[in-house]
Write a protein that holds these residues in place. Sequence first.
Motif, mmCIF file in Angstrom:
data_model
loop_
_atom_site.group_PDB
_atom_site.id
_atom_site.type_symbol
_atom_site.label_atom_id
_atom_site.label_comp_id
_atom_site.label_asym_id
_atom_site.label_seq_id
_atom_site.Cartn_x
_atom_site.Cartn_y
_atom_site.Cartn_z
ATOM 1 N N UNK A 195 0.852 -1.182 0.000
ATOM 2 C CA UNK A 195 0.000 0.000 0.000
ATOM 3 C C UNK A 195 0.889 1.234 0.000
ATOM 4 N N UNK A 196 0.611 2.168 -0.904
ATOM 5 C CA UNK A 196 1.384 3.407 -0.987
ATOM 6 C C UNK A 196 0.721 4.439 -0.076
ATOM 7 N N UNK A 197 1.410 4.828 0.977
ATOM 8 C CA UNK A 197 0.865 5.774 1.945
ATOM 9 C C UNK A 197 1.182 7.212 1.592
ATOM 10 N N UNK A 198 2.269 7.434 0.870
ATOM 11 C CA UNK A 198 2.694 8.807 0.598
ATOM 12 C C UNK A 198 3.379 8.850 -0.759
ATOM 13 N N UNK A 199 3.122 9.890 -1.533
ATOM 14 C CA UNK A 199 3.761 10.105 -2.821
ATOM 15 C C UNK A 199 3.420 8.952 -3.768
ATOM 16 N N UNK A 200 4.412 8.333 -4.380
ATOM 17 C CA UNK A 200 4.204 7.221 -5.308
ATOM 18 C C UNK A 200 5.465 6.354 -5.306
ATOM 19 N N UNK A 201 5.334 5.156 -5.873
ATOM 20 C CA UNK A 201 6.470 4.239 -5.865
ATOM 21 C C UNK A 201 6.382 3.332 -7.080
ATOM 22 N N UNK A 202 7.570 3.063 -7.683
ATOM 23 C CA UNK A 202 7.648 2.114 -8.796
ATOM 24 C C UNK A 202 7.848 0.710 -8.220
ATOM 25 N N UNK A 233 9.160 -12.206 -5.224
ATOM 26 C CA UNK A 233 10.336 -11.335 -5.274
ATOM 27 C C UNK A 233 9.892 -9.918 -5.620
ATOM 28 N N UNK A 234 10.421 -8.921 -4.893
ATOM 29 C CA UNK A 234 9.996 -7.531 -5.057
ATOM 30 C C UNK A 234 11.197 -6.625 -5.306
ATOM 31 N N UNK A 235 10.951 -5.576 -6.099
ATOM 32 C CA UNK A 235 11.864 -4.436 -6.192
ATOM 33 C C UNK A 235 11.012 -3.188 -5.952
ATOM 34 N N UNK A 236 11.332 -2.425 -4.911
ATOM 35 C CA UNK A 236 10.584 -1.229 -4.542
ATOM 36 C C UNK A 236 11.421 -0.006 -4.902
ATOM 37 N N UNK A 237 10.901 0.828 -5.799
ATOM 38 C CA UNK A 237 11.658 1.987 -6.252
ATOM 39 C C UNK A 237 11.698 3.120 -5.241
ATOM 40 N N UNK A 238 10.649 3.275 -4.454
ATOM 41 C CA UNK A 238 10.596 4.320 -3.427
ATOM 42 C C UNK A 238 10.047 3.669 -2.169
ATOM 43 N N UNK A 239 10.879 2.873 -1.502
ATOM 44 C CA UNK A 239 10.422 1.995 -0.431
ATOM 45 C C UNK A 239 9.859 2.776 0.751
ATOM 46 N N UNK A 240 10.319 3.999 0.979
ATOM 47 C CA UNK A 240 9.855 4.756 2.128
ATOM 48 C C UNK A 240 8.389 5.136 2.068
ATOM 49 N N UNK A 241 7.771 5.074 0.890
ATOM 50 C CA UNK A 241 6.359 5.455 0.744
ATOM 51 C C UNK A 241 5.426 4.267 0.887
ATOM 52 N N UNK A 242 5.950 3.074 1.188
ATOM 53 C CA UNK A 242 5.160 1.845 1.108
ATOM 54 C C UNK A 242 4.953 1.245 2.493
ATOM 55 N N UNK A 252 7.998 -4.503 9.818
ATOM 56 C CA UNK A 252 8.344 -3.355 10.654
ATOM 57 C C UNK A 252 9.605 -2.637 10.197
ATOM 58 N N UNK A 253 10.236 -3.077 9.112
ATOM 59 C CA UNK A 253 11.444 -2.395 8.637
ATOM 60 C C UNK A 253 11.128 -0.954 8.266
ATOM 61 N N UNK A 254 12.026 -0.038 8.581
ATOM 62 C CA UNK A 254 11.850 1.378 8.251
ATOM 63 C C UNK A 254 12.683 1.672 7.005
ATOM 64 N N UNK A 255 12.018 1.918 5.881
ATOM 65 C CA UNK A 255 12.695 2.227 4.634
ATOM 66 C C UNK A 255 12.739 3.747 4.444
ATOM 67 N N UNK A 256 13.784 4.223 3.820
ATOM 68 C CA UNK A 256 13.936 5.656 3.595
ATOM 69 C C UNK A 256 13.270 6.069 2.289
ATOM 70 N N UNK A 257 12.850 7.330 2.249
ATOM 71 C CA UNK A 257 12.223 7.863 1.043
ATOM 72 C C UNK A 257 13.234 7.882 -0.101
ATOM 73 N N UNK A 258 12.816 7.380 -1.261
ATOM 74 C CA UNK A 258 13.692 7.304 -2.412
ATOM 75 C C UNK A 258 14.609 6.097 -2.418
ATOM 76 N N UNK A 259 14.567 5.287 -1.366
ATOM 77 C CA UNK A 259 15.448 4.116 -1.273
ATOM 78 C C UNK A 259 14.935 2.982 -2.150
ATOM 79 N N UNK A 260 15.836 2.283 -2.840
ATOM 80 C CA UNK A 260 15.497 1.120 -3.664
ATOM 81 C C UNK A 260 15.768 -0.138 -2.846
#
Length: 273
Positions: A195-202, A233-242, A252-260
């Motif tokens: 689920x994308x909570x903020x902005x967008x993600x590839x 298997x996943x690749x998250x382009x903007x993991x911090x928004x997910x 519970x992992x904390x991903x940073x905005x813009x992090x792949x």
Amino acid sequence: MSIGNSPEDDRPSIEDDRPSIGRVLQEARIAAGLTLDKVSASTRVRVPIVESIEQDDFSRCGGDVYARGHIRTIARAVSLDPDPLVAQYDADHGGRPAPTPAAPLFEAERIRPERGRPNWTAAMVAAIVAVIGFVGFTLFNGGDEGSKDNRVAEGPAPDRKPSPTTTTRPAEPKPDPSDSAIAAVPKDKVTVKLSVLDDKSWISAKSHNGKLLFDGTLLKGESKTFQDDERVDLILGNAGAIELYVNGKKVEDVFETGQVERLSYTKGDPEVG
């Protein structure tokens, strides 16, 4: 017999007349009145990478998968259809590459210690037994107190000292919401919800045999659910928004905005993947 090139060799190639991907993106950006900084801010692709792509230099993208994702994102930002540009990129670089299993990449970049799987069934049974025992004990004590009060009312009231304190019974434990979520997902499959909570993600998602389940951009408020018999298997382009749930349990992992992030999950808890 003629010497030199034949007339067929002198004919111009159609491919040579087609403008390059970088030139198309640059002209569309200029026509839209956008600067490199504005495109970078809207796509979260760094300015040096956007500038390199406009010069048809894709070496800074980090691979074909990311190059294709950047082309899609930048094309949408400058109001272009990304599919023809992605097809042109594949044609210029030997076609779309064969899918690469994401599990080895994930194991190399994010090695996690093995953890024992908790026995959720036994824990739930123990909790139910404890609740039933507590309710039975409460009812039994309540009945005894009622009968004692009735006997005292029939005879003379004895002198009693006021009770110094009133015992407050503890509230019944409430089940963890993640327990019901885990019970709802199939135990014989891997279930992943994004689920994308903020902005967008590839997002790119593949099954255990390399089949592409999804490849595209999710906007704020959108979500996707993937299932497989063995692994996702996943690749998250903007993991911090997910926000990520695996097999009904929130990661519970904390991903940073813009992090792949490259992730791989199997049956069981998120830590097992």
